[in-house]
Design an enzyme around this catalytic site. Structure first.
Site, PDB file in Angstrom:
ATOM      1  N   LYS A  95      73.460  89.139  79.863  1.00  0.00           N
ATOM      2  CA  LYS A  95      73.435  90.467  79.203  1.00  0.00           C
ATOM      3  C   LYS A  95      74.353  91.407  79.975  1.00  0.00           C
ATOM      4  CE  LYS A  95      70.261  94.125  77.763  1.00  0.00           C
ATOM      5  NZ  LYS A  95      68.971  94.403  77.134  1.00  0.00           N
ATOM      6  N   GLU A 155      70.964  90.238  83.664  1.00  0.00           N
ATOM      7  CA  GLU A 155      71.643  91.476  83.272  1.00  0.00           C
ATOM      8  C   GLU A 155      72.251  92.209  84.462  1.00  0.00           C
ATOM      9  OE1 GLU A 155      69.115  94.405  81.369  1.00  0.00           O
ATOM     10  OE2 GLU A 155      70.814  95.650  80.814  1.00  0.00           O
TER      11      GLU A 155
HETATM   12  P1  13P Z   1      70.622  99.994  76.463  1.00  0.00           P
HETATM   13  O1  13P Z   1      71.066  99.224  75.266  1.00  0.00           O
HETATM   14  O2  13P Z   1      69.985 101.316  76.131  1.00  0.00           O
HETATM   15  O3  13P Z   1      71.676 100.095  77.518  1.00  0.00           O
HETATM   16  O4  13P Z   1      69.454  99.184  77.121  1.00  0.00           O
HETATM   17  C1  13P Z   1      69.598  97.837  77.289  1.00  0.00           C
HETATM   18  C2  13P Z   1      68.670  97.402  78.313  1.00  0.00           C
HETATM   19  O5  13P Z   1      67.806  96.611  78.058  1.00  0.00           O
HETATM   20  C3  13P Z   1      68.835  97.951  79.672  1.00  0.00           C
HETATM   21  O6  13P Z   1      68.166  97.140  80.583  1.00  0.00           O
END
Ligand code: 13P
Length: 342
Positions: A219, A177
């Site tokens: 992600k 991510e």
């Molecule tokens: P949000 O969808 O609130 O941005 O969170 C996703 C997430 O896992 C952040 O690490």
């Protein structure tokens, strides 16, 4: 590394148009969200909140995997059933956030570096033994005057690649991510440029570290103007920029992309994902799904307020939001649905 197992986990997570629920807020983040609503920030209430989520009837219809926090994987329902078992019994695969947070980056004002690599191999071994089959590591990139720097992008994507390699060593699927934050006055174009640069650097490092691209989930953020920008773009413009950016930087061998919501309203997050599917359904080489935290949880948290008496109402909202996102994954979400209950 068992490549087939990694692939199977990913297919299972996203089967039947499902997505992921991120419920892995660290204690400080969870406490911050509680404080905003006047909910006491205690271990017991964090546990009660997570119990409300994992016992939501029908959650498994839209959610294939839930990302948990270290505290949560060791918690259980009031009747003693571990949360991990509650999820697994419904067919929801439990996963775990393994980074220990984005910290100020030395010599780089306004920028962050995510920590947590030291000792990670041993922690992952324990998680694998507990039955956790996927993990998450979040890097944070901020857009501002003269940032992000190349050093920040390099350091964060390098760490993501080291983390991903360690996960695959024990057959845990890494969710990778790299979040380009929405806060700021920047334009959609600037977000596009930064997101593209980050993703290209990320895939360079994943390649360098021998990470099996068929065994990861990406992600990313959606490509959109900063929240304080005077110019905001339409749903279709965001969908178009996001898909164009991903097609230019994410190899087709990556099996799945699951977006974070990043502070968008739940309705916008569903609408953007939906538009990507309706407008580009024939040009998507990857599964394109969601891994939202706030965009799924927020309406339920607002109603729950820490009270047992609000649990059923909150669960209905959680179920509904997850259902809308699974519907968006099929390009079948419509704004009018917001007025109905599913
Ligand atoms: P949000 O969808 O609130 O941005 O969170 C996703 C997430 O896992 C952040 O690490």
């Amino acid at each position: 590394m068992n490549k087939q197992l990694l692939k199977d986990t990913i297919q299972q997570l996203f089967a039947d148009n499902k997505g992921l629920l991120a419920m892995d807020e660290s204690n400080p983040t969870c406490n911050k969200r509680f404080a905003k609503l006047g909910i006491p920030q205690t271990l017991a209430l964090r546990c009660a909140y997570r119990e409300m989520i994992v016992t939501t009837p029908g959650l498994h219809e839209s959610i294939g995997g839930a990302i948990l926090f270290d505290e949560t994987i060791r918690q259980h329902l009031k009747d003693g059933t571990p949360f991990i078992k509650v999820l697994t019994d419904q067919g929801i695969i439990p996963g775990i956030k393994v980074d220990i947070g984005a910290k100020d980056m030395a010599g780089h004002p306004g920028e962050k570096i995510t920590e947590g690599l030291d000792g990670l191999r041993n922690r992952l071994k324990e998680y694998a033994e507990m039955g956790l089959r996927f993990a998450k590591w979040r890097a944070v990139i901020t857009i501002g005057d003269d940032i992000p720097t190349t050093a920040c992008i390099e350091a964060n994507t390098h760490a993501l690649a080291r983390y991903a390699a360690l996960c695959q060593e024990v057959d845990i699927v890494p969710i990778v991510e790299p979040e380009v934050l929405m806060s700021g006055t920047h334009s959609l174009k600037r977000c596009y440029e930064v997101t593209e640069q980050v993703l290209k650097m990320l895939f360079y490092h994943l390649y360098q570290f021998n990470v099996d691209l068929e065994g990861i989930i990406l992600k990313p953020n959606m490509v959109m103007a900063g929240t304080e920008s005077e110019v905001q773009n339409s749903i279709d413009e965001v969908a178009k920029a996001t898909i164009k950016c991903l097609l230019s930087s994410v190899p087709a061998t990556v099996p799945a992309i699951a977006f974070l919501s990043g502070g968008q309203s739940p309705e916008d997050a569903s609408a953007h994902l939906n538009a990507m599917h309706t407008n580009f359904k024939n040009s998507l080489p990857w599964i394109l799904s969601f891994s939202f935290a706030r965009a799924i949880q927020q309406p339920a948290l607002d109603v729950w307020k820490g009270q047992q008496s609000n649990v059923i109402e909150a669960q209905k909202l959680l179920y509904q939001r997850a259902k809308f996102d699974a519907t968006a994954r099929q390009g079948k979400y419509k704004e009018e649905m917001e007025k109905t209950t599913v």
